[in-house]
Design a protein around this motif. Structure first.
Motif, PDB file in Angstrom:
ATOM      1  N   GLU A  34     -42.212  -0.749  19.756  1.00  0.00           N
ATOM      2  CA  GLU A  34     -42.840   0.389  19.089  1.00  0.00           C
ATOM      3  C   GLU A  34     -42.066   0.843  17.853  1.00  0.00           C
ATOM      4  N   SER A  35     -40.816   0.406  17.719  1.00  0.00           N
ATOM      5  CA  SER A  35     -40.028   0.775  16.534  1.00  0.00           C
ATOM      6  C   SER A  35     -40.572   0.121  15.271  1.00  0.00           C
ATOM      7  N   MET A  36     -41.271  -1.022  15.434  1.00  0.00           N
ATOM      8  CA  MET A  36     -41.865  -1.764  14.314  1.00  0.00           C
ATOM      9  C   MET A  36     -40.814  -2.331  13.352  1.00  0.00           C
ATOM     10  N   ASP A  37     -39.560  -2.400  13.760  1.00  0.00           N
ATOM     11  CA  ASP A  37     -38.516  -2.939  12.891  1.00  0.00           C
ATOM     12  C   ASP A  37     -38.666  -4.451  12.760  1.00  0.00           C
ATOM     13  N   ASP A  38     -38.378  -4.944  11.583  1.00  0.00           N
ATOM     14  CA  ASP A  38     -38.552  -6.359  11.291  1.00  0.00           C
ATOM     15  C   ASP A  38     -37.453  -7.213  11.945  1.00  0.00           C
ATOM     16  N   VAL A  39     -36.217  -6.947  11.561  1.00  0.00           N
ATOM     17  CA  VAL A  39     -35.066  -7.652  12.142  1.00  0.00           C
ATOM     18  C   VAL A  39     -34.073  -6.602  12.634  1.00  0.00           C
ATOM     19  N   THR A  40     -33.750  -6.654  13.903  1.00  0.00           N
ATOM     20  CA  THR A  40     -32.863  -5.660  14.514  1.00  0.00           C
ATOM     21  C   THR A  40     -31.541  -6.314  14.893  1.00  0.00           C
ATOM     22  N   LEU A  41     -30.454  -5.733  14.407  1.00  0.00           N
ATOM     23  CA  LEU A  41     -29.117  -6.183  14.786  1.00  0.00           C
ATOM     24  C   LEU A  41     -28.504  -5.121  15.691  1.00  0.00           C
ATOM     25  N   ILE A  42     -28.159  -5.518  16.917  1.00  0.00           N
ATOM     26  CA  ILE A  42     -27.587  -4.582  17.891  1.00  0.00           C
ATOM     27  C   ILE A  42     -26.176  -5.026  18.234  1.00  0.00           C
ATOM     28  N   THR A  43     -25.202  -4.140  18.035  1.00  0.00           N
ATOM     29  CA  THR A  43     -23.822  -4.455  18.407  1.00  0.00           C
ATOM     30  C   THR A  43     -23.412  -3.638  19.629  1.00  0.00           C
ATOM     31  N   ARG A  44     -22.822  -4.336  20.572  1.00  0.00           N
ATOM     32  CA  ARG A  44     -22.276  -3.713  21.781  1.00  0.00           C
ATOM     33  C   ARG A  44     -21.061  -4.535  22.221  1.00  0.00           C
ATOM     34  N   PRO A  45     -20.143  -3.922  22.967  1.00  0.00           N
ATOM     35  CA  PRO A  45     -18.988  -4.688  23.461  1.00  0.00           C
ATOM     36  C   PRO A  45     -19.440  -5.852  24.341  1.00  0.00           C
ATOM     37  N   ARG A  46     -18.549  -6.802  24.557  1.00  0.00           N
ATOM     38  CA  ARG A  46     -18.865  -7.951  25.404  1.00  0.00           C
ATOM     39  C   ARG A  46     -19.130  -7.491  26.831  1.00  0.00           C
ATOM     40  N   ARG A  47     -19.938  -8.262  27.539  1.00  0.00           N
ATOM     41  CA  ARG A  47     -20.295  -7.999  28.936  1.00  0.00           C
ATOM     42  C   ARG A  47     -21.034  -6.678  29.121  1.00  0.00           C
ATOM     43  N   PHE A  48     -21.822  -6.293  28.122  1.00  0.00           N
ATOM     44  CA  PHE A  48     -22.600  -5.057  28.236  1.00  0.00           C
ATOM     45  C   PHE A  48     -24.093  -5.332  28.346  1.00  0.00           C
ATOM     46  N   GLY A  49     -24.468  -6.527  28.778  1.00  0.00           N
ATOM     47  CA  GLY A  49     -25.869  -6.818  29.051  1.00  0.00           C
ATOM     48  C   GLY A  49     -26.659  -7.339  27.885  1.00  0.00           C
ATOM     49  N   LYS A  50     -25.992  -7.733  26.789  1.00  0.00           N
ATOM     50  CA  LYS A  50     -26.732  -8.227  25.617  1.00  0.00           C
ATOM     51  C   LYS A  50     -27.490  -9.507  25.944  1.00  0.00           C
ATOM     52  N   THR A  51     -26.804 -10.454  26.594  1.00  0.00           N
ATOM     53  CA  THR A  51     -27.432 -11.744  26.892  1.00  0.00           C
ATOM     54  C   THR A  51     -28.569 -11.588  27.892  1.00  0.00           C
ATOM     55  N   LEU A  52     -28.377 -10.759  28.905  1.00  0.00           N
ATOM     56  CA  LEU A  52     -29.441 -10.516  29.880  1.00  0.00           C
ATOM     57  C   LEU A  52     -30.642  -9.845  29.204  1.00  0.00           C
ATOM     58  N   THR A  53     -30.373  -8.934  28.282  1.00  0.00           N
ATOM     59  CA  THR A  53     -31.467  -8.278  27.558  1.00  0.00           C
ATOM     60  C   THR A  53     -32.258  -9.287  26.735  1.00  0.00           C
ATOM     61  N   MET A  54     -31.564 -10.196  26.072  1.00  0.00           N
ATOM     62  CA  MET A  54     -32.262 -11.213  25.276  1.00  0.00           C
ATOM     63  C   MET A  54     -33.090 -12.133  26.171  1.00  0.00           C
ATOM     64  N   SER A  55     -32.553 -12.468  27.336  1.00  0.00           N
ATOM     65  CA  SER A  55     -33.314 -13.267  28.300  1.00  0.00           C
ATOM     66  C   SER A  55     -34.561 -12.514  28.768  1.00  0.00           C
ATOM     67  N   MET A  56     -34.395 -11.218  28.995  1.00  0.00           N
ATOM     68  CA  MET A  56     -35.509 -10.373  29.420  1.00  0.00           C
ATOM     69  C   MET A  56     -36.612 -10.345  28.345  1.00  0.00           C
ATOM     70  N   VAL A  57     -36.215 -10.175  27.101  1.00  0.00           N
ATOM     71  CA  VAL A  57     -37.184 -10.135  25.998  1.00  0.00           C
ATOM     72  C   VAL A  57     -37.912 -11.474  25.880  1.00  0.00           C
ATOM     73  N   GLU A  58     -37.159 -12.570  25.999  1.00  0.00           N
ATOM     74  CA  GLU A  58     -37.785 -13.889  25.913  1.00  0.00           C
ATOM     75  C   GLU A  58     -38.811 -14.081  27.030  1.00  0.00           C
ATOM     76  N   HIS A  59     -38.443 -13.738  28.260  1.00  0.00           N
ATOM     77  CA  HIS A  59     -39.371 -13.920  29.386  1.00  0.00           C
ATOM     78  C   HIS A  59     -40.599 -13.022  29.256  1.00  0.00           C
ATOM     79  N   PHE A  60     -40.451 -11.895  28.594  1.00  0.00           N
ATOM     80  CA  PHE A  60     -41.595 -10.995  28.456  1.00  0.00           C
ATOM     81  C   PHE A  60     -42.580 -11.494  27.396  1.00  0.00           C
ATOM     82  N   PHE A  61     -42.095 -11.933  26.252  1.00  0.00           N
ATOM     83  CA  PHE A  61     -42.985 -12.260  25.133  1.00  0.00           C
ATOM     84  C   PHE A  61     -43.398 -13.726  25.065  1.00  0.00           C
ATOM     85  N   SER A  62     -42.579 -14.636  25.552  1.00  0.00           N
ATOM     86  CA  SER A  62     -42.804 -16.055  25.290  1.00  0.00           C
ATOM     87  C   SER A  62     -44.089 -16.580  25.929  1.00  0.00           C
TER      88      SER A  62
END
Length: 569
Positions: A34-62
């Motif tokens: 809903e943010s409608m952002d084109d390219v989003t860069l998100i920075t967070r410390p290591r082991r804070f769920g970034k990879t799991l979030t990307m997996s979640m997004v892939e499984h939802f949209f792909s």
């Protein structure tokens, strides 16, 4: 009954199908879409769920997962509009998390291999009418040995090929985009890698007509000048941004609920001391998810997060940092805080020149947190924002202590023996061990810009003082470069036990014009202790002169001579 804890699972499908412990973060999908952002860069410390979030997004949209039932019991599925998006877009997903090479050639090759994996995954595109003959030739010829022109355009071309097949623009997900840059800095090939990734990112994310949206994740926000020079369509979410502030890491409510579920309610305060302290945007009390999951599983306190990485970059920056960097670090280890400007755009080739860049990196990495902030007026540049930083929590403090101890690993026995001889006032042995330490670790503390023999031993000395702090913290309160009497002492060791001796050390580099020998330099150091009345602090705290030891340390390159008023030189 509480769910089984699954350690290290970063694949969303595995999390759901195995029915292991999971804190639902699926509403990130709704917020991001809903943010409608084109390219989003998100920075967070290591082991804070970034990879799991990307997996979640892939499984939802792909489109590969069209009709998937993985989300049926999650929060996102309660939103009817979001349901219609599931499985409707081609997704290009890749990760740079494992690109930790010691040379540019190896790093480039591995980045290329990750792209080739995408081409292999969609190999069917080259087997039908989706591509023309020339395109099929390009597709099949692409390899890690292809030139930069072919590789840097490859993801853009893949998104076009997928568009032709599915009539939908591609969503591109790039996880841990900055890992190669961190390793490039540590290993000295930053500029080469920046030039290559700049071309790759610009072709992929800038003006790509077949890009629907993209997400990039990482630990740091690499400066626009380094690799994002032409990307003006980038929405950047850092640790100080309010956007998605509760989507990564666990909130206190989530942690305390989990502790109740696993019958650990009585551990809440200890868990808070160990693993709380992260702040994203204005959301405080964010907990480290890796440590929380491990604590729930093992039910004992340990620096789980701190032990998952070598922390090589943080260690390098502090170890090779200036006297001011080490003084500030000592202040943090003492439980204090520092005030500094923060620039969230990390310029890697400036890290050894700009002290604020070091603290900015440690803040982005999660090792430090913002305690306070203020805007202040300056004489020349108008107004500036400064931040008060402190060590994030007890777990992070343990990591820093272990890091300092590791600095002397190559001479651990000599260093430990020196400490023993110092406490025993064995000056002869102190001299022998100290010279062995400097010979094996002196260069280690250098920035590499000057030969160690010619440079002043400030970096070594301040690293040495930090080593004293973490080794003797249970027995002494150790301070350095503080006001006392009429001047500044170098190191003061105040005993916690009234029966132990107080110790003052003065470090001096030989001045050949005034001091013909190192013995002369030692005498000058000891005389300074007397002239400046450095013992006054210890005397004010009830330690008599008879129980205060004074040592003068004289340096000439890697050679050291230690003297005391009680011993003739």
């Amino acid at each position: 009954m509480a769910k089984t804890i699954g350690i290290g699972i970063q694949d969303f499908e595995k999390i759901i199908t195995r029915n292991v412990f999971y804190i639902d973060k699926t509403l990130f999908i709704k917020k991001w879409w809903e943010s409608m952002d084109d390219v989003t860069l998100i920075t967070r410390p290591r082991r804070f769920g970034k990879t799991l979030t990307m997996s979640m997004v892939e499984h939802f949209f792909s489109v590969e997962y069209a009709g998937s039932k993985l989300f049926e019991n999650t929060n996102i599925w309660k939103d009817c509009a979001c349901r219609t998006l599931q499985g409707t877009y081609p997704v290009i997903s890749l990760s740079f998390a494992d690109i930790k090479e010691v040379s540019y050639e190896q790093a480039r090759k591995k980045i290329c291999e990750s792209i080739i994996d995408i081409y292999n995954k969609y190999a069917f595109l080259a087997g039908d009418d989706t591509l023309g003959e020339k395109e099929k030739t390009y597709y099949n010829a692409l390899s890690s040995d292809s030139d930069d022109a072919a590789i840097t355009i490859s993801l853009r071309r893949m998104s076009e090929y997928l568009y032709r097949r599915y009539r939908k623009k591609a969503i591109i997900l790039l996880d841990e985009y900055d890992t190669p840059m961190q390793e490039a800095y540590v290993n000295g090939y930053c500029e080469k890698l920046a030039a290559f990734t700049r071309s790759l990112f610009n072709a992929t994310f800038k003006g790509n007509p077949y890009l629907e949206r993209a997400i990039m994740t990482g630990i740091t926000r690499v400066s626009r000048e380094s690799i994002f020079s032409d990307l003006n369509n980038l929405e950047i979410i850092t640790t100080t941004s309010d956007k998605y502030e509760d989507c990564f890491g666990f909130t206190e409510e989530e942690v305390f609920s989990a502790l109740d579920e696993y019958c650990l309610s009585d551990k809440k305060e200890e868990v808070k001391d160990w693993y709380d302290g992260f702040i994203f945007g204005h959301k405080a009390d964010i907990y480290n998810p890796w440590s929380i999951i491990n604590f729930l599983d093992k039910q004992q306190f340990s620096p789980y997060w701190a032990n998952t990485s070598s922390n090589s970059l943080a260690g390098k920056l502090i170890r090779e940092g200036t006297k001011q960097v080490k003084d500030s670090f000592q202040q943090l280890l003492d439980g204090g805080s520092i005030w500094t400007e923060i620039d969230e755009q990390i310029v890697y080739n400036q890290l050894n020149l700009d002290e604020s860049a070091i603290w900015s990196l440690l803040l982005a990495s999660g090792y430090l947190r913002v305690k306070n902030r203020r805007t202040e007026k300056t004489a020349y540049s108008g107004w500036r924002q400064v931040y008060e930083l402190e060590i994030t929590n007890y777990e992070t403090k343990i990591m820093f202590r272990n890091m300092v101890k590791g600095w002397f690993a190559s001479s651990a026995s000599n260093y430990n023996d020196f400490i023993k001889r110092l406490l025993a006032d064995d000056l002869k042995a102190m001299n022998a061990y100290m010279n062995r330490i400097t010979k094996t670790t002196f260069s280690y503390f250098d920035s590499g810009n000057r030969p160690s023999e010619e440079s002043e031993p400030e970096r070594f000395y301040h690293g040495f003082v930090l080593g004293l702090m973490v080794t003797l913290e249970d027995r002494y309160i150790i301070t350095s470069n503080r006001e006392s009497g009429f001047g500044r002492y170098d190191v003061l060791m105040e005993p916690r036990n009234a029966q132990d001796a107080g110790i003052i050390m003065e470090f001096k580099v030989q001045d050949p014009e005034d001091e013909k020998t190192l013995a002369d330099t030692v005498k000058a150091a000891l005389q300074q202790i007397e002239d400046k009345e450095y013992t006054s602090v210890l005397e004010a705290r009830g330690i008599p002169q008879s129980r205060i030891r004074k040592y003068g340390f004289a340096f000439r390159g890697k050679t050291v001579l230690i003297g005391s008023p009680l011993y003739s030189l």
